[in-house]
Design a protein around this motif. Structure first.
Motif: not given
Length: 434
Positions: A126-129, A158-161, A164-165, A203-208
Motif C-alpha cells: 500500500d501507499v502512504i503519501v 507548506g504542502l503544494d496542493p 498533491l493532486d 488539500v482537503l478537496e483533493s484528498a476527498r
C-alpha cells in the motif's frame, strides 16, 4: 546509508517481513558521542522541560495520589479517561475544532497513534503519501508495515496542493492503493514551515476527490511565535480527517500523552486496535494531565514556553546570518522547534556529520526525513533545548565545518570561486527571511 540489522542474528530468518526490513541508522554511534557535554547538539527535538513549573506539577501529583488514591493506579478503558478527553476537546477549540469527548482516543504520545493507524489501514504494498521531507518517526512507524511512502514536495507555504493532486492522480492511474495522506501543517517537523490558509481547503478537496483519508499531525500547533496558525484541517472536515495531538511539547513529554480525534466511523475499530496493543494508556499519567489542564493556569506556562523558544529561534537565525558561508539557505519558522537548512548540492550532510561531531556539534542529516533517498544536501537544526549561548557556539562550529567542506570542493574544482554581492549580504533563502 542505512545498514541492516546484524547479519549474524540467529533469529533473523524468523522475524516478520516488516520487522526484518527495519534498519538502524549508521549515525547512531555518532549520536551517542553527541550526548557528551562538550558537544553542542542541534539534533534532538527535546522540549525544554526545565521551563516547566515543577512546584505546580508536584502539587498536581500529590493531589492525584491524595484524592484519587488507588483508582489512579488502576487500569481503565482503552479509549482513555473521559475527564481528560473533555479537557483535550477544550484544548482543540483554540484551533477551530468542535468535537465531543467520545471522538477522542488517548494514546501513548501521538507516535502510538501513527502506529495504530498504519496497523489499521496498511497492507504490504500500500501507499502512504507524505510531505517531503517528513517526520522521521512517522517514516519509522510506517516502515514496519511494508508500505511505499510517496513524497509530495513542500515549499515555504507548506504542502503544494497541485503537486498533491498530481501525485494522487498518478498513483491511482498506476493502480496503487493510497491509504492516507500524512501531513504536519503547523510548524512542520523537520521543515519548520506552516501550510497557508488558502492551501488547506485545496488539500482537503483533493484528498476527498481521490478517496484518501487525511492524517493531520499537530504536535507543535500551540507553539506559534507570531500569532496563531490557521484553523486545523480537522476544523474544516470532520469526516475525512484524523487529527493527532500531543501534550509532550506543551507539558511533560515523560507522561507520554497524545490523542487521536477520529471520525465516528473509525472510533470502535481504533479502540480495538489500541486495546490489542497495550490494553490502555497510563491512568495515573492521564489523571495528572487532566488536573493540570483543568485546574491550573497552563496558559501562562504555555506563554512562557513560547517566549523561551522564540528567543532561541531568533538566536539561531541571528547566528546563521552572522556566521554561515554563502551558498547555504534556511527558512524562518513561525513556531515549533526546527530550522531546515539547505547546503550546496555538492555537499553531503550525512558524510559531513563525522567531521561535525569532531568539531563538537551535531545535527540530523536531511536524508533521514525521506523514504526515497532525497535530502543529501539538507539538514535539520533544532533550537528547542540548547541555551542561546550554546546555540550560537554550535552554529559557529557548524559554519566552520561547512566552510572547510566548501573550500575543499573549490580546491578540486567542484565549485566556482565565491563571488560576493556588492552589499556583502547573505544569499536569498528557501522559505523567506534568512
Amino acid at each position: 546509508m542505512l545498514r541492516a540489522m546484524r547479519a549474524d542474528d540467529p533469529f533473523l530468518d524468523r522475524y516478520a517481513h516488516g520487522t526484518r526490513a527495519m534498519t538502524a541508522s549508521e549515525i547512531r554511534a555518532l549520536f551517542a558521542v553527541a550526548s557528551r557535554p562538550e558537544v553542542v547538539s542541534l539534533a534532538g527535538g527535546m522540549p525544554f522541560t526545565a521551563a516547566l513549573p515543577f512546584d505546580v506539577i508536584g502539587e498536581v501529583v500529590a493531589e492525584v495520589l491524595a484524592q484519587e488514591g488507588a483508582a489512579s493506579l488502576q487500569n481503565l478503558g482503552g479509549q482513555g479517561d473521559p475527564r481528560l478527553r473533555e479537557a483535550l476537546v477544550e484544548l482543540m477549540t483554540y484551533e477551530g475544532i468542535h468535537a465531543s469527548e467520545g471522538e477522542v482516543i488517548v494514546t501513548a504520545g501521538s507516535q502510538q497513534a501513527l502506529d495504530l493507524l498504519a496497523r489499521m489501514f496498511c497492507d504490504p504494498g500500500d501507499v502512504i503519501v507524505a510531505e517531503g521531507p517528513a517526520y522521521v518517526g512517522a517514516l519509522s512507524a510506517f516502515s514496519q508495515y511494508q508500505v511505499e511512502v510517496c513524497h509530495v514536495p513542500l515549499d515555504d507555504r507548506g504542502l503544494d496542493p497541485s503537486a498533491l493532486d498530481e501525485a494522487l492522480a498518478r498513483l491511482t492511474g498506476q493502480g496503487k492503493r493510497v491509504k492516507f495522506l500524512y501531513t504536519v501543517p503547523n510548524y512542520h517537523n523537520p521543515a519548520g514551515v506552516t501550510m497557508d490558509a488558502d492551501r488547506r481547503p485545496r488539500v482537503l478537496e483533493s484528498a476527498r476527490r481521490h478517496g484518501v483519508l487525511v492524517v493531520e499531525d499537530n504536535p507543535y500547533g500551540r507553539l506559534g511565535f507570531e500569532g496563531d496558525p490557521p484553523p486545523a484541517l480537522r476544523a474544516e472536515d470532520a469526516d475525512n480527517v484524523v487529527y493527532l495531538g500531543s501534550l509532550s511539547k506543551v507539558f511533560c513529554p515523560g507522561l507520554r500523552i497524545g490523542w487521536a480525534l477520529v471520525p465516528p466511523a473509525l472510533r470502535e475499530r481504533m479502540i480495538l486496535v489500541k486495546e490489542a496493543a497495550d490494553l490502555c494508556s497510563s491512568s495515573f499519567a492521564q489523571s495528572v494531565a487532566y488536573r493540570y489542564f483543568s485546574r491550573y493556569p497552563w496558559r501562562q506556562t504555555l506563554k512562557e514556553l513560547r517566549d523561551v523558544y522564540r528567543e532561541r529561534r531568533d538566536t539561531m537565525l541571528g547566528a546563521l546570518d552572522e556566521d554561515f558561508p554563502a551558498g547555504a539557505s534556511w527558512n524562518r519558522p513561525l513556531g515549533g522547534f526546527y530550522v531546515w537548512l539547505g547546503l550546496p548540492d555538492q555537499l553531503d550532510a550525512r558524510a559531513m556529520l563525522a567531521k561535525a561531531i569532531a568539531a563538537r556539534v551535531a545535527y540530523v542529516p536531511g536524508g533521514a526525513f525521506y523514504a526515497d533517498g532525497q535530502g543529501a544536501s539538507q539538514l535539520r537544526l533544532s533550537y528547542c533545548f540548547p541555551t542561546p549561548d550554546r546555540i550560537r557556539e554550535g552554529v559557529r562550529r557548524l559554519a566552520g565545518v561547512v566552510a572547510e567542506e566548501l573550500d575543499l570542493i573549490r580546491a578540486i574544482g567542484g565549485l566556482p570561486k565565491i563571488q560576493r554581492d556588492v552589499d556583502g549580504g547573505p544569499p536569498a533563502s528557501w522559505g523567506g527571511v534568512q
